[in-house]
Scaffold this active site. Structure first.
Site: not given
Ligand SMILES: Cc1cc2nc3c(=O)[nH]c(=O)nc-3n(C[C@H](O)[C@H](O)[C@H](O)COP(=O)(O)OP(=O)(O)OC[C@H]3O[C@@H](n4cnc5c(N)ncnc54)[C@H](O)[C@@H]3O)c2cc1C
Length: 588
Positions: A398
């Protein structure tokens, strides 16, 4: 008139408490009195809380088994439906309980005291899965789906994340193309969707590249042709909650299932997350209350060196900090839910702050509860290790806490920057005359403090004498905050967007100010309504004092680091390590 009504009448709906801090203002009318739930809704809430206790308390062993297996059995989900837990935020006219955000957040809090996975199953449905329909759905869409969503015949899920698109939500690749009949053909894959394995109702975001915007939102049923879900994910925590991919292969979506306006999908996606944050916040508060209960009992019962470990200063320091953090998180989460219920137009920064603060407070609290339990804390036989595993995700989904910190800093500074630009245009030309322009934001802002102090600061009126020293801290640092906001904006202009070290500091000060003011507001109202004699109010006053002093030290450090810091060295070090691809030193 109840406190709550009195508060609603004076509440400023146009102004954001947190954004105003960037301008050196504290919107006092949005802090006092601290809101209290009254009347019929409170009674209904109490009934729901009682039935949650009755149903969940005896099931502790079941939750361990579900965690081990990584699944909630169908009969269990059916019992949650019978309890009405999928109906919490659905209006009564559509068969729901019709809770406000405050009651909903409180109900999720109660569920989280027993099991994080159950809380997530309910939260993913209500906080995000069906919220788009509630906020943006047409009457027909609501009539068609809400009764089934209330009974649990349909469970909701929110589908935004994709393999190539996490934090950068606008970059999704799933497409929706209109066919000759005006229906939509959806293609793409969503990943890590909570409730994915069993949801029947998906709020899906896809690229439509419309004139008004790139993304649109759709209501998709599992039964639609071309919709399927992947296998259940095996996770570190909240293992019993269902997570899977959702795949669209030429999925046919009726024209009537476009949610809100075409091209407004990104706005809808963010509005849903924003409005749903108090559910997650409530879950964090529930988790913390559970940790405090476990830790206080453990500390009393466990004897070492001939006495209860609760007698040791280092254990006292942990239990008191857990309590301060929980009180502070509860204060801000409830205040944000109240803003949302009362029609405050823009509470997105406050909501982001409540998510960051509550999720990090829970993480620290669960870790300390485990530490207090010592070796037992590490054993599966005890609840601690699962609580720690379960709450780790809150800082990731979220909106990651990094992205939300950037959001807090940049949204607040954007508004401040707009004021500065306006002043620049009107001839004050502060950008070319830093000395003359110094303090411009404060001078320009529409002051909301009410009494001028001898130091030239204005004073919060709602704060009683017992908390005057603490109020001074927030008054002083609000002004200091607007000063450094201005310094940074003048120094970097639009380039502030790329200055993440500075933005992080700004966000952290905004968090301390906002949460601290919520705590002061709550304790001031406690004193006003219950008097200050009782032990409970005395301890609440102590919490406000502890939080304020801790916040002062943190803010002081952040302010100083704006000018003197090691940012360049740290950036260069990170670049070096990333280019090396490993830690390159050894001692042999
Ligand atoms: C158990 C679980 C349940 C989930 N449920 C849902 C759901 O119901 N619906 C849904 O749509 N999604 C869901 N998600 C997805 C979740 O919302 C994403 O994992 C989250 O938004 C982060 O995206 P990512 O994992 O691709 O990380 P990334 O975006 O790849 O980020 C990796 C790291 O880089 C950092 N980062 C990224 N961009 C920047 C920036 N511009 N500046 C500084 N730091 C940055 C992030 O903070 C993080 O620490 C779920 C994930 C999990 C693990």
């Amino acid at each position: 008139m109840t406190d709550t009504q009195a508060n609603k009448n004076s509440l400023s709906k146009e102004a954001s408490l947190s954004k105003s801090l960037f301008l050196g203002n504290i919107i006092e009318e949005n802090l006092s009195p601290y809101p209290k739930l009254e009347g019929e809704e409170r009674e209904t809430l109490q009934m729901v809380l009682d039935s949650v206790d009755k149903f969940m308390e005896p099931r502790a062993e079941d939750y361990d088994a579900y965690d081990e297996k990584g699944e909630q059995p169908e009969e269990y989900i059916n019992s949650l439906k019978e309890l009405g837990l999928f109906a919490l935020i659905i209006p009564e006219e559509h068969g729901g309980i019709g809770f406000s955000n405050r009651s909903y957040s409180r109900a999720v809090q109660q569920i989280s005291r027993y099991d994080g996975s159950t809380s997530l199953t309910i939260g993913a449905h209500s906080s995000i899965g069906i919220r788009g329909l509630l906020l943006f759905g047409s009457d027909e869409q609501k009539k068609k789906y809400l009764p089934k969503l209330a009974s649990g015949e349909m469970i909701g899920a929110y589908c935004l994340t994709e393999p190539g698109s996490g934090s950068d939500a606008a970059s999704i690749k799933t497409t929706a193309v209109r066919d000759s009949d005006g229906n939509w053909i959806l293609n793409g894959e969503k990943i890590w969707i909570t409730n994915g394995p069993f949801a029947e109702f998906f709020t899906v975001f896809a690229k439509t590249d419309s004139e008004g915007g790139k993304l649109s939102a759709f209501i998709v049923e599992r039964s639609f042709e071309g919709v399927s879900t992947g296998p259940k994910e095996d996770k570190m925590g909240i293992r019993a909650s269902g997570t899977s991919s959702v795949i669209f292969s030429d999925a046919k979506i009726p024209a009537a299932n476009l949610l809100g306006e075409e091209g407004k999908g990104f706005k809808i996606a963010m509005a849903v997350l924003n409005s749903g944050r108090t559910g997650l916040g409530g879950g964090c508060v529930g988790g913390m209350k559970r940790c405090i209960k476990l830790a206080s009992r453990q500390a009393k019962d466990r004897k070492q060196f001939g006495q209860s470990i609760s007698e040791f200063g280092l254990i006292k320091s942990k239990i008191s900090q857990m309590t301060v953090d929980c009180f502070a998180a509860e204060s801000i989460v409830n205040l944000v839910a109240y803003y949302s219920d009362s029609g405050v137009e823009d509470y997105s920064v406050e909501a982001a702050i409540s998510k960051i603060f509550a999720t990090e407070a829970l993480w620290k609290t669960s870790n300390e509860a485990l530490q207090i339990a010592g070796g037992n804390g590490f054993m599966k036989e005890y609840p601690y290790e699962r609580i720690v595993r379960d709450c780790r995700i809150f800082m990731i989904f979220e909106g990651t806490n990094e992205i939300l910190r950037l959001y807090v800093a940049l949204s607040g500074m954007k508004q401040a920057g707009e004021y500065l630009k306006e002043i620049g245009k009107s001839g004050a030309n502060i950008f070319n005359d830093p000395i003359k322009g110094f303090g411009t934001l404060r001078g320009y802002a529409n002051k909301k403090f009410t009494q001028l102090t001898s130091l030239g600061r204005e004073r919060l009126e709602f704060v009683p004498d017992e908390l005057r020293e603490e109020a001074d801290i927030f008054e002083q640092y609000t002004l200091e905050f607007s000063r450094i906001t201005e310094v940074l904006l003048k120094r970097h202009g639009k380039n502030i967007i790329g200055k993440q070290f500075a933005s992080n500091r700004i966000a952290n000060i905004a968090i301390d100010l906002t949460v601290g003011l919520a705590v002061l507001s709550r304790v001031a109202t406690m004193i006003a309504t219950a008097g200050k004699e009782s032990e409970s109010v005395q301890q609440a006053i102590a919490i406000a004092k502890i939080f304020s002093q801790q916040a002062k030290r943190r803010m002081n450090q952040k302010v100083r680091r704006i000018e003197r810091n090691e940012d360049d060295a740290r950036k260069a070090l990170s670049d070096f390590i990333v280019s090396e691809g490993e830690y390159p030193w050894d001692t042999i």
